[in-house]
Design a protein around this motif. Structure first.
Motif, mmCIF file in Angstrom:
data_model
loop_
_atom_site.group_PDB
_atom_site.id
_atom_site.type_symbol
_atom_site.label_atom_id
_atom_site.label_comp_id
_atom_site.label_asym_id
_atom_site.label_seq_id
_atom_site.Cartn_x
_atom_site.Cartn_y
_atom_site.Cartn_z
ATOM 1 N N CYS A 199 -17.983 -31.550 40.701
ATOM 2 C CA CYS A 199 -17.719 -32.258 41.961
ATOM 3 C C CYS A 199 -16.654 -33.340 41.760
ATOM 4 N N THR A 224 -20.661 -35.308 48.836
ATOM 5 C CA THR A 224 -19.845 -34.106 48.676
ATOM 6 C C THR A 224 -20.652 -32.929 48.125
ATOM 7 N N CYS A 225 -21.427 -33.221 47.060
ATOM 8 C CA CYS A 225 -22.132 -32.112 46.402
ATOM 9 C C CYS A 225 -23.626 -32.145 46.659
ATOM 10 N N CYS A 242 -24.663 -38.158 45.949
ATOM 11 C CA CYS A 242 -23.287 -37.851 46.332
ATOM 12 C C CYS A 242 -23.270 -36.955 47.570
ATOM 13 N N SER A 252 -15.937 -35.852 43.677
ATOM 14 C CA SER A 252 -16.310 -37.185 44.167
ATOM 15 C C SER A 252 -17.148 -37.968 43.160
ATOM 16 N N CYS A 253 -18.012 -37.279 42.448
ATOM 17 C CA CYS A 253 -18.932 -37.988 41.543
ATOM 18 C C CYS A 253 -18.713 -37.593 40.091
HETATM 19 ZN ZN LIG Z 1 -20.714 -35.107 43.841
#
Ligand SMILES: [Zn+2]
Ligand SMILES: [Zn+2]
Length: 381
Positions: A200, A180-181, A178, A202-203
């Motif tokens: 997170c 984002t993280c 991912c 996003s995931c």
């Molecule tokens: Zn993530």
């Protein structure tokens, strides 16, 4: 304080073992007593904690050295002060957060006790997880309770998708870390003086995202399947008995173990026989002559014919016991008993000859009866 077992003894290693041997020994025990494999088993949980405690000390060169020199006393009281070792783990989550990596590739390092608080290493949630348990209710006849039986059951369950092998990513692609993280599963935000870690967005904490989702499972990595299995139903089951069939529940996630299937038994009501515990009860209509003179009756029981001895001089509602013809017990090999409650039966009609004999009897016994009427009498209810 209770006496503590020697840490080397707990792990089953000798004092000269190297770090790798100690780790392997701990890993073996942790697998064996892992709560995922021993759900609800307090003894296994204690073993699991005990092994973690031993490993906590023996895996650290410094603590091991202290333990070798001073034994358990080296750590007495240290834990309350926020120090290390010896006091034992009270919280299972502590064990997973501290030693998750030891059995990470099998159980994913995820705590089976849900989300853990704080700490960047604990954020990921994409490891193997055990599948959900399923409950199936099945109805059987009372007669089926008397012997072992087999029942075919069919149900819908979830398994990992065979197309993508549970990854959720379409063939030829795979899940990517991912962005984002950066795979941590958590994002860290600065709020004034505080640093906050949250899952997170996003995931959803898995640390991975799928760019080309698998079509059949729409990226879920799971698919619904129909399953047909044969269930062995042991003699003696009762209404509400739950049979546990290990590994027949929903498939595990990402290679985790499958859940269990619980088959709950419902026993249909029977027209004649009623069960209470291991005993069976029924009403039995008996001719009044047999009440007075005694006799034998052949009765159709749930498992074939049974001879019932009616004692001479029986009274209405009296109970006759037939030993060991009740329901089998789940706990022992002994069968319960069968009881018949006796109900006297009088004929609806009597012939002229019968009436003559009855009148003679009445006269002998000085019973006043109504005077004779011509012919056949018939009583209708
Ligand atoms: Zn993530
Ligand atoms: Zn798939």
């Amino acid at each position: 304080m209770a006496t503590q077992r020697d840490y080397y003894e707990i792990l089953g290693v000798d004092r000269n073992s190297d770090a790798d041997t100690i780790k392997k020994a701990y890993r073996k025990l942790a697998m064996q007593y892992h709560p995922d494999r021993n759900p609800g088993d307090k003894a296994a949980e204690d073993k699991f904690k005990e092994a973690a405690e031993a490993y906590e000390v023996l895996s650290s060169a410094e603590k091991k050295n202290q333990y070798d020199r001073f034994g358990h006393q080296a750590f007495q009281g240290a834990r309350q002060g926020g120090g290390f070792g010896g006091g034992g783990f009270t919280d299972m989550n502590d064990i997973f957060s501290q030693f998750g990596d030891v059995f990470g590739d099998i159980f994913g390092g995820g705590s089976p006790f849900g989300q853990q608080g704080g700490g960047a290493r604990q954020g990921r949630r994409n490891g193997p997880r055990k599948g959900s348990d399923l409950r199936y209710i099945t109805e059987i006849d009372l007669a089926d309770v008397l012997k072992d039986s087999e029942k075919q059951i069919e149900f819908e369950t979830e398994e990992h998708c065979s197309e993508c092998n549970g990854s959720g990513a379409s063939k030829g692609s795979s899940a990517v870390t991912c962005k984002t993280c950066k795979g941590q599963g958590q994002v860290v935000r600065q709020q004034g003086f505080f640093t906050m870690a949250t899952t997170c967005p996003s995931c959803q904490g898995s640390g991975e995202t799928i760019e080309n989702p698998c079509k059949p499972c729409r990226g879920q990595g799971r698919s619904k399947v129909k399953r047909k299995i044969k269930v062995n139903i042991p003699a003696g089951v009762d209404n509400g008995t739950r049979l546990r069939i290990q590994g027949e529940g929903e498939g595990g996630h990402k290679g985790g173990m499958a859940g269990d299937l619980f088959v709950e038994i419902r026993v249909k009501e029977h027209d004649v026989y009623e069960r209470e515990g291991d005993h069976l009860f029924a009403d039995l209509d008996v001719a009044y002559e047999q009440f007075m003179l005694g006799g034998t009756m052949t009765v159709e029981a749930l498992d074939g014919e049974v001879e019932v001895e009616i004692p001479r001089g029986s009274t209405p509602n009296e109970r006759i016991k037939v030993s060991h013809r009740g329901a089998p017990s789940l706990r022992s090999s002994r069968r319960g008993d069968l009881y018949f409650t006796l109900h006297p039966q009088f004929p609806d009609k009597v012939s002229e000859e019968e009436e003559g004999l009855l009148r003679q009897l009445a006269e002998l016994r000085k019973v006043k009866v109504s005077s004779e009427k011509k012919g056949f009498f018939s009583r209708k209810k």
